[in-house]
Scaffold this motif. Structure first.
Motif, PDB file in Angstrom:
ATOM      1  N   THR A 458      37.275  32.222  49.769  1.00  0.00           N
ATOM      2  CA  THR A 458      36.503  31.713  50.903  1.00  0.00           C
ATOM      3  C   THR A 458      36.621  30.197  50.944  1.00  0.00           C
ATOM      4  N   LEU A 459      36.704  29.658  52.144  1.00  0.00           N
ATOM      5  CA  LEU A 459      36.707  28.211  52.346  1.00  0.00           C
ATOM      6  C   LEU A 459      35.468  27.823  53.135  1.00  0.00           C
ATOM      7  N   VAL A 460      34.666  26.928  52.565  1.00  0.00           N
ATOM      8  CA  VAL A 460      33.486  26.419  53.253  1.00  0.00           C
ATOM      9  C   VAL A 460      33.750  24.957  53.599  1.00  0.00           C
ATOM     10  N   MET A 461      33.649  24.633  54.878  1.00  0.00           N
ATOM     11  CA  MET A 461      33.905  23.280  55.350  1.00  0.00           C
ATOM     12  C   MET A 461      32.626  22.729  55.956  1.00  0.00           C
ATOM     13  N   VAL A 462      32.097  21.695  55.339  1.00  0.00           N
ATOM     14  CA  VAL A 462      30.856  21.071  55.793  1.00  0.00           C
ATOM     15  C   VAL A 462      31.207  19.723  56.392  1.00  0.00           C
ATOM     16  N   GLU A 694      24.595  31.681  48.224  1.00  0.00           N
ATOM     17  CA  GLU A 694      24.667  33.073  48.651  1.00  0.00           C
ATOM     18  C   GLU A 694      26.100  33.561  48.829  1.00  0.00           C
ATOM     19  N   LEU A 695      27.057  32.654  48.768  1.00  0.00           N
ATOM     20  CA  LEU A 695      28.453  33.037  48.976  1.00  0.00           C
ATOM     21  C   LEU A 695      28.983  33.821  47.783  1.00  0.00           C
ATOM     22  N   LYS A 696      29.663  34.916  48.077  1.00  0.00           N
ATOM     23  CA  LYS A 696      30.256  35.748  47.038  1.00  0.00           C
ATOM     24  C   LYS A 696      31.758  35.468  46.976  1.00  0.00           C
ATOM     25  N   GLY A 697      32.368  35.892  45.932  1.00  0.00           N
ATOM     26  CA  GLY A 697      33.808  35.702  45.776  1.00  0.00           C
ATOM     27  C   GLY A 697      34.120  34.991  44.474  1.00  0.00           C
ATOM     28  N   GLU A 698      35.276  35.278  43.941  1.00  0.00           N
ATOM     29  CA  GLU A 698      35.664  34.682  42.664  1.00  0.00           C
ATOM     30  C   GLU A 698      35.912  33.184  42.780  1.00  0.00           C
ATOM     31  N   SER A 699      36.470  32.746  43.914  1.00  0.00           N
ATOM     32  CA  SER A 699      36.779  31.330  44.112  1.00  0.00           C
ATOM     33  C   SER A 699      36.380  30.935  45.524  1.00  0.00           C
ATOM     34  N   VAL A 700      35.456  29.982  45.616  1.00  0.00           N
ATOM     35  CA  VAL A 700      34.981  29.474  46.903  1.00  0.00           C
ATOM     36  C   VAL A 700      35.292  27.984  46.951  1.00  0.00           C
ATOM     37  N   GLY A 701      36.204  27.594  47.829  1.00  0.00           N
ATOM     38  CA  GLY A 701      36.528  26.181  48.000  1.00  0.00           C
ATOM     39  C   GLY A 701      35.553  25.529  48.958  1.00  0.00           C
ATOM     40  N   VAL A 702      34.919  24.446  48.515  1.00  0.00           N
ATOM     41  CA  VAL A 702      33.923  23.755  49.328  1.00  0.00           C
ATOM     42  C   VAL A 702      34.432  22.354  49.618  1.00  0.00           C
ATOM     43  N   MET A 703      34.569  22.024  50.888  1.00  0.00           N
ATOM     44  CA  MET A 703      35.026  20.702  51.305  1.00  0.00           C
ATOM     45  C   MET A 703      33.969  20.057  52.177  1.00  0.00           C
ATOM     46  N   SER A 720      26.086  21.484  40.115  1.00  0.00           N
ATOM     47  CA  SER A 720      24.849  21.812  39.403  1.00  0.00           C
ATOM     48  C   SER A 720      25.057  22.828  38.296  1.00  0.00           C
ATOM     49  N   GLY A 721      26.160  23.602  38.371  1.00  0.00           N
ATOM     50  CA  GLY A 721      26.429  24.614  37.351  1.00  0.00           C
ATOM     51  C   GLY A 721      25.737  25.929  37.608  1.00  0.00           C
ATOM     52  N   LEU A 722      24.966  26.027  38.720  1.00  0.00           N
ATOM     53  CA  LEU A 722      24.255  27.267  39.025  1.00  0.00           C
ATOM     54  C   LEU A 722      25.163  28.308  39.672  1.00  0.00           C
ATOM     55  N   ALA A 723      26.318  27.856  40.177  1.00  0.00           N
ATOM     56  CA  ALA A 723      27.281  28.781  40.775  1.00  0.00           C
ATOM     57  C   ALA A 723      28.673  28.378  40.297  1.00  0.00           C
ATOM     58  N   GLU A 724      29.249  29.181  39.421  1.00  0.00           N
ATOM     59  CA  GLU A 724      30.543  28.848  38.821  1.00  0.00           C
ATOM     60  C   GLU A 724      31.712  29.028  39.780  1.00  0.00           C
ATOM     61  N   ASN A 725      31.478  29.740  40.884  1.00  0.00           N
ATOM     62  CA  ASN A 725      32.590  30.008  41.798  1.00  0.00           C
ATOM     63  C   ASN A 725      32.796  28.913  42.840  1.00  0.00           C
ATOM     64  N   LEU A 726      31.950  27.877  42.844  1.00  0.00           N
ATOM     65  CA  LEU A 726      32.055  26.800  43.827  1.00  0.00           C
ATOM     66  C   LEU A 726      32.964  25.688  43.300  1.00  0.00           C
ATOM     67  N   HIS A 727      33.975  25.335  44.091  1.00  0.00           N
ATOM     68  CA  HIS A 727      34.913  24.277  43.719  1.00  0.00           C
ATOM     69  C   HIS A 727      34.895  23.223  44.818  1.00  0.00           C
ATOM     70  N   PHE A 728      34.430  22.029  44.476  1.00  0.00           N
ATOM     71  CA  PHE A 728      34.181  20.981  45.477  1.00  0.00           C
ATOM     72  C   PHE A 728      35.384  20.075  45.655  1.00  0.00           C
TER      73      PHE A 728
END
Length: 735
Positions: A458-462, A694-703, A720-728
């Motif tokens: 998943t790609l999250v773009m903010v 709330e995002l699921k998935g092994e790897s979530v790219g956050v930009m 924060s370390g609360l979600a290991e699947n988030l990569h900023f």
């Protein structure tokens, strides 16, 4: 029955033939990729070894072992009638960096080809390592990853180590007896020694200062950096350099004042250190430094921009101050910057073909240029634009929103009317008066050497405001990958925050200008738009975008790579050949002009003149090789430009004013898909913490792209370390 069986056998044979052919092609591609990977690994290993050796020299430089044992032996081996004592510095500090830069060009050329193959084969889904996670979010350094923090700590440790060793070794030799023999006090001797050592530490920072601002250099991509993301390193180093050099100058002035030697301030020694040249260099740097204060830079951008050209005087007088032999320590970074700067100068001489401009109701423009098919660039790339009718000297960077694969003949940038320059451009293009042509020059594009957004689920773009522009290019890249290669792309969640509902027209830019096939429904796209200053939608907010078409001159050329499709190989050739030419020229001058004066007469050849000759030969070598490479590639670009000019078509439905409303039918599939994927929220801001967790998935790219506070908030959530699947990954284009 027999005929049916024959047809079935033929169909089966045809299918098997195609299957075998496809498998062979895939096998060939796999073998080619493996071969490239092997070459890349070898190059990376060689570059790493050279880098470690170069770094080891920096560590040993302040020690007595280096100064008393190693350096004299190296000078004995390298000192000759061709280079003199300068040869040792060239060998230890200049050659390793240029070697890494040249080999890095070959590595990036192979990486570019491998990146194309990875997209076709769907790449490998491997998330970023922990070293790329944000370690610091707030503070003077901004958002800093683990890798950046590690290198920063090591660099500060190098400065502290060098300064402490220099001071320790010099203070041991300063005793009351020695000071009395010199007619000075102990503290006066220590002040002079400290002033000198501060200058030596400043030169270490200066040696790294110009690496981040060489936009087309191969050094930054080797480290996974881009020119825009590296500006902060240039800012950090600039502050440290000017702090150290200012302290260096003030300490010497105080020393000269207390020892009644103020006449030393106007000394320009022909065979040693030139104090006056150092003071002129420092004054140039101080004027430049003051103009970089954030408040001055934002309010008086032109002052900041023009005073930055004082770097030329700063470097020239610095070389006159210390001499070319010692200046070779900082030469590599500046050498690569000069190569890049001259290539940018050659590219900026061309007038490019501006085809159209899309005018949005939110005070934003989309400029559409003609481009050559050979020009390729990756998403989030940046291009610098100059409009002489507004300002002949000002260049401003803008994110490219088009995709070189999806739109092979067009390049687009989006400009939000926020500063005085962009406001003048918006007024000029949005006015009802007919403007048939706009003179525009460009530099670039510049961007990441390779991208692999397919590695994420998943790609999250903010985004905030105009920060949406880099994400448009990413979405179009994924649309191209999905429609062309039929591969699974990540789910896309675009969270965009706008002040007013008129800014929702920025979402229309996700779709290319009419005429470009774009199946937006091929990707899983969800858009959550937030309007912060309005509590409900306005009824009169349906102002459609206008498109203004231009009539470019025949002399206007499409945007093309200054060094052609194989630009990395050409850049490596320029770096290596120009340095070889410089060595030959300066060797001839030293052997037949400088050496006879130094050794056959009682006088020593003038140090400033020696420095001037070296600077002149460097400029001549770079100009010759870069100009030759550009002229060689200009032939191919000219042929392609002529083909594009013959194929260029004019809009079929533009009235005499050359303006028409872009009335896309809402029933069209791309527009309908975009509308269905968009949810608009009024009177609030997004709850980023809840959404991301709330995002699921092994790897979530956050930009994140936009205001500083928003990027820091997103970085804090991901680190924060609360979600290991988030990569900023922060995307910032603000200086």
């Amino acid at each position: 029955m027999q005929l049916a069986m024959t047809h079935m056998i033929n169909a089966t044979s045809c299918f098997l033939f195609k299957l075998i052919k496809r498998q062979r092609e895939q096998k060939k591609k796999k073998m080619a990729v493996e071969k490239h990977d092997g070459v890349q690994s070898t190059i990376k290993l060689v570059v790493l070894l050279v880098f470690l050796g170069w770094g080891f020299i920096w560590i040993m430089m302040p020690t007595n072992t280096y100064r008393q044992n190693w350096l004299p032996k190296i000078r004995t081996e390298t000192s000759s009638t061709y280079f003199g004592t300068q040869g040792a510095t060239l060998l230890l500090f200049t050659f390793p960096v240029l070697f890494m830069a040249a080999f890095g060009c070959v590595y990036l050329y192979l990486a570019k080809r491998a990146n194309d193959s990875n997209m076709e084969s769907n790449g490998e889904k491997q998330g970023p390592t922990i070293w790329k996670r944000p370690m610091l979010v707030k503070g003077p350094l901004g958002i800093v990853s683990g890798t950046e923090l590690a290198f920063f700590i090591m660099f500060i440790a190098l400065l502290v180590w060098s300064f402490s060793v220099y001071l320790h070794d010099s203070f041991i030799k300063i005793t009351p007896k020695v000071a009395a023999e010199d007619g000075e006090k102990v503290w006066e001797e220590k002040l002079e020694s400290s002033a000198l050592r501060i200058g030596l530490i400043g030169n270490i920072c200066l040696a790294f200062l110009f690496f981040p601002v060489a936009r087309g250099s191969s050094v930054l991509p080797l480290l996974g950096l881009t020119s825009e993301s590296s500006i902060k390193y240039h800012i950090w180093l600039g502050h440290i350099v000017m702090t150290l050099f200012t302290a260096h100058g003030l300490c010497y002035i105080v020393y000269w004042a207390v020892t009644k030697q103020l006449s030393q301030m106007v000394l320009w020694d022909k065979t040693g250190i030139s104090n006056l040249a150092g003071e002129l260099s420092l004054l140039s740097g101080l004027f430049l430094w003051v103009a970089t204060i954030p408040r001055i830079r934002r309010k008086f951008f032109e002052l900041f921009f023009y005073t930055h050209y004082l770097y030329i005087l700063f470097v020239v007088f610095f070389i006159f101050h210390v001499g070319i032999s010692y200046a070779c320590i900082m030469l590599p970074g500046f050498y690569l910057f000069m190569v890049d700067r001259y290539l940018r100068f050659l590219q900026s001489r061309r007038q490019v073909r501006l085809v159209s401009a899309r005018v949005l109701s939110c005070q934003a423009l989309e400029l559409n240029f003609s481009k050559s098919h050979g020009l390729t660039y990756n998403p989030t790339s940046v291009m610098f634009i100059n409009v002489p009718s507004i300002s002949k000297l000002q260049w401003h960077p803008f994110t490219i929103t088009s995709n070189s694969n999806l739109e092979p003949e067009k390049l687009s940038v989006v400009i939000k009317s926020e500063g005085s320059w962009s406001q003048k451009l918006y007024q000029m293009l949005s006015s009802t008066s007919s403007v048939d042509r706009v003179n525009v020059s460009v530099e670039g594009p510049y961007g990441p050497a390779s991208t692999n957004y397919l590695r994420h689920d998943t790609l999250v773009m903010v985004s905030g405001g105009s920060g949406i522009t880099p994400f448009i290019s990413i979405i179009r890249e994924l649309v191209f990958a999905s429609t062309t290669f039929k591969i699974k792309t990540p789910e896309i969640l675009l969270i965009c925050v706008f002040k007013n509902s008129s800014c929702l027209s920025m979402l229309d830019l996700i779709l290319p200008l009419s005429g470009t096939p774009c199946d937006i429904s091929s990707v899983q796209l969800q858009i959550e738009a937030y309007i912060t200053r309005e509590k409900e939608p306005k009824s009169n907010n349906s102002v459609q975008a206008q498109t203004r078409w231009f009539k470019p001159y025949a002399t206007d050329s499409p945007i093309s790579a200054i060094l052609g499709p194989n630009n990395w190989l050409w850049l490596g050739a320029i770096i290596s050949s120009s340095f070889i030419i410089y060595l030959i020229l300066i060797g001839i001058i030293t052997s037949y002009y400088i050496y006879p004066i130094d050794h056959n007469t009682n006088k020593i050849f003038s140090f400033p003149l020696r420095s001037f000759l070296n600077m002149l030969m460097i400029c001549v070598s770079i100009a010759i090789t870069a100009s030759a490479a550009v002229l060689w590639n200009k032939r191919h670009n000219a042929i392609e430009a002529k083909q594009i000019q013959n194929m260029a078509s004019t809009p079929t439905r533009s009235p005499a004013s050359m303006i028409y409303n872009e009335d896309r039918e809402l029933e069209s599939l791309p527009q309908q898909s975009l509308v269905q994927a968009t949810n608009v929220h009024y009177g609030g801001r997004p709850d980023l913490r809840r959404t991301l967790f709330e995002l699921k998935g092994e790897s979530v790219g956050v930009m994140a792209s936009g205001p500083k506070k928003m990027r820091q908030e997103v970085a804090a959530i991901c680190s924060s370390g609360l979600a290991e699947n988030l990569h900023f990954e922060s995307i910032s284009f603000s200086w």
